[in-house]
Design an enzyme around this catalytic site. Sequence first.
Site, PDB file in Angstrom:
ATOM      1  N   TYR A 406      16.605  -6.239 -28.825  1.00  0.00           N
ATOM      2  CA  TYR A 406      17.660  -7.137 -28.348  1.00  0.00           C
ATOM      3  C   TYR A 406      18.142  -6.833 -26.936  1.00  0.00           C
ATOM      4  O   TYR A 406      17.751  -5.839 -26.349  1.00  0.00           O
ATOM      5  CB  TYR A 406      18.778  -7.337 -29.355  1.00  0.00           C
ATOM      6  CG  TYR A 406      19.585  -6.201 -29.893  1.00  0.00           C
ATOM      7  CD1 TYR A 406      20.320  -6.405 -31.057  1.00  0.00           C
ATOM      8  CD2 TYR A 406      19.661  -4.969 -29.300  1.00  0.00           C
ATOM      9  CE1 TYR A 406      21.109  -5.396 -31.596  1.00  0.00           C
ATOM     10  CE2 TYR A 406      20.437  -3.952 -29.829  1.00  0.00           C
ATOM     11  CZ  TYR A 406      21.156  -4.180 -30.975  1.00  0.00           C
ATOM     12  OH  TYR A 406      21.931  -3.181 -31.501  1.00  0.00           O
ATOM     13  N   GLU A 407      18.939  -7.758 -26.396  1.00  0.00           N
ATOM     14  CA  GLU A 407      19.321  -7.756 -24.972  1.00  0.00           C
ATOM     15  C   GLU A 407      18.079  -7.917 -24.073  1.00  0.00           C
ATOM     16  O   GLU A 407      17.991  -7.364 -22.982  1.00  0.00           O
ATOM     17  CB  GLU A 407      20.072  -6.472 -24.577  1.00  0.00           C
ATOM     18  CG  GLU A 407      21.262  -6.136 -25.438  1.00  0.00           C
ATOM     19  CD  GLU A 407      22.468  -7.041 -25.217  1.00  0.00           C
ATOM     20  OE1 GLU A 407      22.424  -7.905 -24.345  1.00  0.00           O
ATOM     21  OE2 GLU A 407      23.460  -6.865 -25.949  1.00  0.00           O
ATOM     22  N   GLY A 408      17.107  -8.678 -24.551  1.00  0.00           N
ATOM     23  CA  GLY A 408      15.842  -8.832 -23.816  1.00  0.00           C
ATOM     24  C   GLY A 408      14.901  -7.726 -24.247  1.00  0.00           C
ATOM     25  O   GLY A 408      15.242  -6.550 -24.174  1.00  0.00           O
TER      26      GLY A 408
END
Length: 599
Positions: A406-408
């Site tokens: 997550y968060e890219g």
Amino acid sequence: MSEVKDITRGGQFLVKETKCEDVFTPEDFSEEQVMMRDTVKEFVDRELWPHKDRFENKDYAYTKECMEKAGELGFLGVAVPEEYGGLGMGFVSTMLVCDYISGATGSFSTAFGAHTGIGTMPITLYGTEEQKKKYVPKLASGEWFGAYCLTEPGAGSDANSGKTKAVLSEDGTHYKITGQKMWISNAGFCSLFIVFARIEDDKNITGFIVENDPSNGISMNEEEHKLGIRASSTRQVFFNETKVPVENMLSERGNGFKIAMNALNVGRIKLAAACLDAQRRTISGAVKYANERVQFNTAISSFGAIRAKLAEMAASAYAGESACYRAAKSIEDRIEARVAAGESHQDAELKGVEEFAIECSILKVAVSEDIQNCSDEGIQIFGGMGFSEDTPMESAWRDARIARIYEGTNEINRMLSVGMLVKKAMKGHVDLLGPAMKVAEELMGIPSFDTPDYSELFAEEKEIIGKLKKAFLMVAGSAVQKYGPDLDQHQQLLMAASDILIEIYMAESVILRTEKLAKNKGAENVKEQIAMAQLYLYKAVDTVNTKGKEGIASFAEGDEQRMMLMGLKRFTKYTNMPNVVALRETIAAKLVDENAYIY
């Protein structure tokens, strides 16, 4: 008048020499920051750590209860300006809270991060005065919880491709939002969503603040069954002609993609911080077990194979901490300089974080991979017991796994870090071309055979970091020359270059922190920290060598390839190789003696 500190720009670490006096380290925490850290640790040790089993058994209600307690203690409002009910703390302090509140369980860490970061921050940074007054105090106190609806079944890494629609009503008073969102953290107990939707055929999505009212066309699937972060509420959310007043549009039409990306920049560096205390606790747990576990009539902590693991785990944690707080202070300085120049806190924070987006991506990748390795080795040290749910290693390993997604994803962030650096160079914000040309000239010249004077602590290590920067400039410079604007089509090459970039920032940060520490406390009093810094650099040099070879072999041939490989050899060569086993032994001996990670 006090002298104005020369504030570096994001990415400039690559072409500027940084003095150890100019980096902020965890040893520089103020009294107030130390008190804040201790208060957060006390909360974690009282409310979270003893109840790990509740989180593992998907006790979502307990996660919510702990979030409410965190709100009462002011932890949810550390980054929120005082006029909206927060504590208005500086960026470093907000990192500190995020770091120490996240070490016990990924379930709470995710709920905290999603609420304070992507759930609250888009309103504080992009909201109108009315929106901020209406919503932010409730979010800062924990009266309300926030969630963030960006991802869709067909829109993950390609966040701007979402299909959720926002249609303006005929009387122009509200939008009707229709669509499906997935992997929404805090969905089960949130009061408010930040929702991204497309108006008509706009190129970019738009952000909206949507109150969670089931009678307004909002429904949810059951909780997702996940590998880790089991008690963080994660659901699919459906919007069916959900009415949202026009005044609840966030920023302006078509600005949603920008909001999403900037929220992720802050999210990335905070996610790196959120992996730090998890490493400290994992290492301490592994050391305690190794000291207690007896085999062949000896505690396993006396075996070299185990000591090597503990030392590597500690060196990575120490380096991650060094780099995170260095970057956090760079961001804080940038924000303060912009506020002093008359910008609003909103704009200053946005621009301050955006300036260091490269470092945010670097940290997200490095520290999320370190916590995975750390928890994996933690299981190994526990042996068969590590595989059991009765020990904390198993849940630490499962919780760590999401951090690389997550968060890219880490793949996206690797490509972003190099891509953003090249863009900055093209805009003239970071001069890469000049230094890259100098490296090319150096390759044509005759190397110096003088024996340098390395009598000063870290003299050779700092020279090596300078050479690693040259290795990056050689590889990336040649790649940019060869492929120009098509470089982003060559993902495997970008990935190799980004691994070199990551190691440079991490290794430089840990060397500078330790040099500063040795100057303040005396080298003889920080032997273990010196060993951790040297061990980390040794591994970094190895990575640069491997990834450099991979890059050069993939895009150069003939004489050019031979010359670059010779250059790489020169740039990754030690005059005095460190004794790796002795370094590990120094680190492990202290850990075993203290029965914990104490740095």
